[in-house]
Write a protein that holds these residues in place. Sequence first.
Motif, PDB file in Angstrom:
ATOM      1  N   ARG A 153     -19.570  -7.069   9.776  1.00 47.22           N
ATOM      2  CA  ARG A 153     -18.288  -7.228  10.448  1.00 47.22           C
ATOM      3  C   ARG A 153     -17.408  -6.024  10.126  1.00 47.22           C
ATOM      4  O   ARG A 153     -17.615  -5.332   9.115  1.00 47.22           O
ATOM      5  CB  ARG A 153     -17.583  -8.520  10.008  1.00 47.22           C
ATOM      6  N   THR A 154     -16.446  -5.793  10.992  1.00 49.50           N
ATOM      7  CA  THR A 154     -15.492  -4.706  10.776  1.00 49.50           C
ATOM      8  C   THR A 154     -14.077  -5.269  10.788  1.00 49.50           C
ATOM      9  O   THR A 154     -13.814  -6.328  11.380  1.00 49.50           O
ATOM     10  CB  THR A 154     -15.618  -3.624  11.872  1.00 49.50           C
ATOM     11  N   THR A 155     -13.175  -4.552  10.135  1.00 46.07           N
ATOM     12  CA  THR A 155     -11.780  -4.968  10.108  1.00 46.07           C
ATOM     13  C   THR A 155     -10.891  -3.753   9.921  1.00 46.07           C
ATOM     14  O   THR A 155     -11.369  -2.667   9.563  1.00 46.07           O
ATOM     15  CB  THR A 155     -11.532  -6.005   8.997  1.00 46.07           C
ATOM     16  N   THR A 156      -9.608  -3.936  10.157  1.00 51.45           N
ATOM     17  CA  THR A 156      -8.627  -2.867   9.995  1.00 51.45           C
ATOM     18  C   THR A 156      -7.964  -2.975   8.634  1.00 51.45           C
ATOM     19  O   THR A 156      -7.626  -4.070   8.178  1.00 51.45           O
ATOM     20  CB  THR A 156      -7.553  -2.948  11.104  1.00 51.45           C
ATOM     21  N   LEU A 157      -7.788  -1.834   7.973  1.00 50.86           N
ATOM     22  CA  LEU A 157      -7.051  -1.757   6.713  1.00 50.86           C
ATOM     23  C   LEU A 157      -5.775  -0.960   6.939  1.00 50.86           C
ATOM     24  O   LEU A 157      -5.784   0.039   7.655  1.00 50.86           O
ATOM     25  CB  LEU A 157      -7.881  -1.071   5.630  1.00 50.86           C
ATOM     26  N   ARG A 158      -4.695  -1.396   6.304  1.00 54.26           N
ATOM     27  CA  ARG A 158      -3.435  -0.658   6.370  1.00 54.26           C
ATOM     28  C   ARG A 158      -3.147  -0.065   4.988  1.00 54.26           C
ATOM     29  O   ARG A 158      -2.891  -0.790   4.034  1.00 54.26           O
ATOM     30  CB  ARG A 158      -2.286  -1.564   6.802  1.00 54.26           C
ATOM     31  N   PRO A 159      -3.212   1.263   4.839  1.00 59.96           N
ATOM     32  CA  PRO A 159      -2.972   1.892   3.535  1.00 59.96           C
ATOM     33  C   PRO A 159      -1.575   1.574   2.995  1.00 59.96           C
ATOM     34  O   PRO A 159      -0.588   1.592   3.735  1.00 59.96           O
ATOM     35  CB  PRO A 159      -3.130   3.387   3.832  1.00 59.96           C
ATOM     36  N   LEU A 160      -1.517   1.291   1.689  1.00 57.96           N
ATOM     37  CA  LEU A 160      -0.256   1.007   1.013  1.00 57.96           C
ATOM     38  C   LEU A 160       0.163   2.131   0.084  1.00 57.96           C
ATOM     39  O   LEU A 160       1.342   2.267  -0.237  1.00 57.96           O
ATOM     40  CB  LEU A 160      -0.379  -0.300   0.212  1.00 57.96           C
ATOM     41  N   GLY A 161      -0.802   2.911  -0.378  1.00 58.92           N
ATOM     42  CA  GLY A 161      -0.497   4.001  -1.291  1.00 58.92           C
ATOM     43  C   GLY A 161      -1.762   4.750  -1.663  1.00 58.92           C
ATOM     44  O   GLY A 161      -2.877   4.269  -1.433  1.00 58.92           O
ATOM     45  N   VAL A 162      -1.595   5.918  -2.249  1.00 61.92           N
ATOM     46  CA  VAL A 162      -2.728   6.737  -2.668  1.00 61.92           C
ATOM     47  C   VAL A 162      -2.392   7.372  -4.008  1.00 61.92           C
ATOM     48  O   VAL A 162      -1.241   7.730  -4.267  1.00 61.92           O
ATOM     49  CB  VAL A 162      -3.062   7.810  -1.605  1.00 61.92           C
ATOM     50  N   THR A 163      -3.378   7.465  -4.892  1.00 64.55           N
ATOM     51  CA  THR A 163      -3.139   8.075  -6.190  1.00 64.55           C
ATOM     52  C   THR A 163      -3.306   9.583  -6.095  1.00 64.55           C
ATOM     53  O   THR A 163      -3.815  10.120  -5.111  1.00 64.55           O
ATOM     54  CB  THR A 163      -4.117   7.536  -7.249  1.00 64.55           C
ATOM     55  N   GLU A 164      -2.925  10.246  -7.175  1.00 61.61           N
ATOM     56  CA  GLU A 164      -3.021  11.698  -7.214  1.00 61.61           C
ATOM     57  C   GLU A 164      -4.461  12.186  -7.196  1.00 61.61           C
ATOM     58  O   GLU A 164      -4.733  13.346  -6.897  1.00 61.61           O
ATOM     59  CB  GLU A 164      -2.311  12.217  -8.470  1.00 61.61           C
ATOM     60  N   THR A 165      -5.410  11.298  -7.503  1.00 61.12           N
ATOM     61  CA  THR A 165      -6.826  11.676  -7.487  1.00 61.12           C
ATOM     62  C   THR A 165      -7.526  11.230  -6.206  1.00 61.12           C
ATOM     63  O   THR A 165      -8.735  11.389  -6.083  1.00 61.12           O
ATOM     64  CB  THR A 165      -7.563  11.083  -8.708  1.00 61.12           C
ATOM     65  N   GLY A 166      -6.800  10.638  -5.261  1.00 59.44           N
ATOM     66  CA  GLY A 166      -7.381  10.303  -3.980  1.00 59.44           C
ATOM     67  C   GLY A 166      -7.773   8.860  -3.771  1.00 59.44           C
ATOM     68  O   GLY A 166      -8.232   8.497  -2.683  1.00 59.44           O
ATOM     69  N   LEU A 167      -7.625   8.003  -4.780  1.00 63.99           N
ATOM     70  CA  LEU A 167      -7.902   6.592  -4.588  1.00 63.99           C
ATOM     71  C   LEU A 167      -6.844   5.999  -3.663  1.00 63.99           C
ATOM     72  O   LEU A 167      -5.651   6.236  -3.834  1.00 63.99           O
ATOM     73  CB  LEU A 167      -7.883   5.849  -5.925  1.00 63.99           C
ATOM     74  N   THR A 168      -7.274   5.226  -2.690  1.00 65.29           N
ATOM     75  CA  THR A 168      -6.364   4.616  -1.728  1.00 65.29           C
ATOM     76  C   THR A 168      -6.317   3.116  -1.947  1.00 65.29           C
ATOM     77  O   THR A 168      -7.348   2.479  -2.161  1.00 65.29           O
ATOM     78  CB  THR A 168      -6.816   4.914  -0.285  1.00 65.29           C
ATOM     79  N   ILE A 169      -5.137   2.553  -1.899  1.00 69.74           N
ATOM     80  CA  ILE A 169      -4.955   1.113  -1.968  1.00 69.74           C
ATOM     81  C   ILE A 169      -4.520   0.656  -0.593  1.00 69.74           C
ATOM     82  O   ILE A 169      -3.589   1.214  -0.007  1.00 69.74           O
ATOM     83  CB  ILE A 169      -3.908   0.738  -3.025  1.00 69.74           C
TER      84      ILE A 169
END
Length: 241
Positions: free
Chosen positions: A174-190
Amino acid sequence: MTMRPGPCLALAALLTAASPAGAIQGGAPARGGDALSRATVAVGALLKPDEEENIKVTRCTGVLIGRDRVMTAAHCVRDNPLGAMVMFYQGSRPVGPALPVASVSRYAVAPGAVAEGGLVRDLAQLTLDVAVLRLAAPVRGRSAIPLGTRSRGLPATLQFAGIGLSGGAPGVLRTTTLRPLGVTETGLTIARAVGSLVCTGDSGGPVVDTRGGRARLWGVASAVITTKPPCGDIVVIAPAT
């Protein structure tokens, strides 16, 4: 780390077993001609037992990034597995045969600090590594998802694919949409899943940036932040760099 061929036969049987399975809760079934779904795979690994346990099986999601390379979350192939296999999909359903993994390489991603306004400020206990699996032979009839670039900044939305698992079989893709909330200085996305939940077995699933009409790999799902496991709507995405 090099895989052993013997245990992979048993693992292939597990990946092709027929039993009910669940995936992302919500979202939509993957479409057969979609680039994201055609590059998404089920990943299974046999883990070494300790003194008191039997052999364990991990079941996750991954994505084809080269003719013989698959990226997934490192915890899906932790502790030097005895063997690993991947299986592709036709639309939302798995299709055989399962393909053996020849070797595994792991890459650590430092947590880093969340940018101002970010949701999570302490990522130290989350799973933040990625792994690249080298298949025993190149894949034919499938196109890899190219790695994306961060030069255009964080997109408003991302697309995610996961298989989910229960019992001994791959789940429905299955697929779904994610809405980014923030990103760290090393590139990790929440990011937050929109109208859906990400569940057990979706770890390692591809997260793509579709700006410009072409899917490019932003990262893979590394962890889900939830108070009600095994599913949650807050996803930590390890960068595909």
